[in-house]
Design an enzyme around this catalytic site. Structure first.
Site, PDB file in Angstrom:
ATOM      1  CB  SER A 139      -0.942   0.027   1.212  1.00 13.53           C
ATOM      2  OG  SER A 139      -1.552   1.288   1.373  1.00 13.53           O
ATOM      3  CE1 TYR A 152      -4.038  -1.521   5.200  1.00 13.88           C
ATOM      4  CE2 TYR A 152      -3.545   0.704   4.454  1.00 13.88           C
ATOM      5  CZ  TYR A 152      -3.804  -0.627   4.168  1.00 13.88           C
ATOM      6  OH  TYR A 152      -3.820  -1.055   2.858  1.00 13.88           O
ATOM      7  CE  LYS A 156      -1.186  -3.039   4.172  1.00 16.82           C
ATOM      8  NZ  LYS A 156      -1.034  -4.315   3.430  1.00 16.82           N
TER       9      LYS A 156
END
Length: 266
Positions: A139, A152, A156
């Site tokens: 991502s 997140y 990531k």
């Protein structure tokens, strides 16, 4: 990497980017696709929709080393050595400091440690024959950030760091590594976040073009052919990343303005 005649494993394959990769790899001439997901019904339907002779579906928890080892065994038994392993499974939380320890642990397990589990399962055979490719879905959040989703953003970033480490450590032993870092993609994950009013999903949708999974798959095929470490379906992410590195304070200020703008229109 030329996908013709290759054996490919894809996790998180039942929908979104994973399913689009499966269809596109089949069209590119891959001769063995092992599609893994927790959703047994959906991943089996995907396998049938492509070509039963070309595909195998496996129910798999990517955080479980035994299940991932079994997944690799299925690929070896049915199609031969794995040429490309796509660690694509991922989860979001939409939460910040209020995130529970359990949710933090699950985000870490799926978004980071699953890449470690996959590498442990598939790298030995790749290194032994001096060839193999790892594609890890990280991502744009791994290069930039994820507004409104602390787990997140953190996991990531860690996923990109692990991909870099793999490339540095194994690149001279025949192993290629790519980190796939898209921004907004029209997937159930994004739609779910928008439906629940997650700030991160709202910012992502407002920050630029929201691509289809098929457009991401196009970028992946092109990136694999060029064997680039960073595969950026949204080219502007490279510019944002450069601006962040050049002047972190200015970049953070711009992010605060973006958050305020989105909040004012919510």
């Amino acid at each position: 990497m030329d996908l013709r005649g290759k054996t490919v494993v894809i996790t998180g394959a039942a929908g979104g980017i994973g399913a689009a990769l499966a269809h596109r790899f089949a069209a590119e001439g891959a001769t063995g696709l092992v599609l893994a997901d927790l959703d047994a019904t959906a991943v089996d339907a995907l396998a049938q929709s492509i070509n039963r002779g070309l595909t195998r579906s496996v129910t798999c928890d990517v955080t479980d080393p035994a299940q991932v080892a079994a997944l690799v065994d299925v690929a070896h038994r049915e199609f031969g050595p794995v040429d490309l392993f796509c660690s694509n499974a991922g989860i979001t939380t939409g939460t910040g400091l209020d995130t529970t320890d359990e949710a933090w642990g699950r985000a870490w397990a799926v978004n980071v440690h699953a890449h470690v589990v996959a590498a442990r399962a598939v790298l030995p055979s790749m290194v032994e024959r001096g060839a193999g490719y790892l594609l890890q879905t990280c991502s744009a959040a791994g290069l930039l950030t994820a507004v409104g989703d602390a787990p997140y953003a953190v996991t990531k970033h860690a996923a990109v760091g692990f991909a870099e480490w793999l490339s540095m450590t194994y690149g001279d032993r025949g192993i290629k590594v790519s980190a796939l870092c898209p921004q907004g993609v029209r997937t159930p994950m994004l739609d779910h976040g928008l439906a629940r009013g997650h700030a991160g999903a709202q910012v992502t949708a407002a920050a630029g073009e929201v691509l289809t999974p098929e457009q991401v798959a196009d970028a992946v095929v092109e990136g694999l052919a060029a064997e680039r470490f960073l595969i950026l379906p949204h080219p502007e992410v490279a510019t944002y990343h450069q601006r962040k590195a050049a002047d972190p304070d200015r970049w953070l200020a711009s992010m605060r303005k973006l958050i305020s703008r989105v909040a004012s229109t919510a």
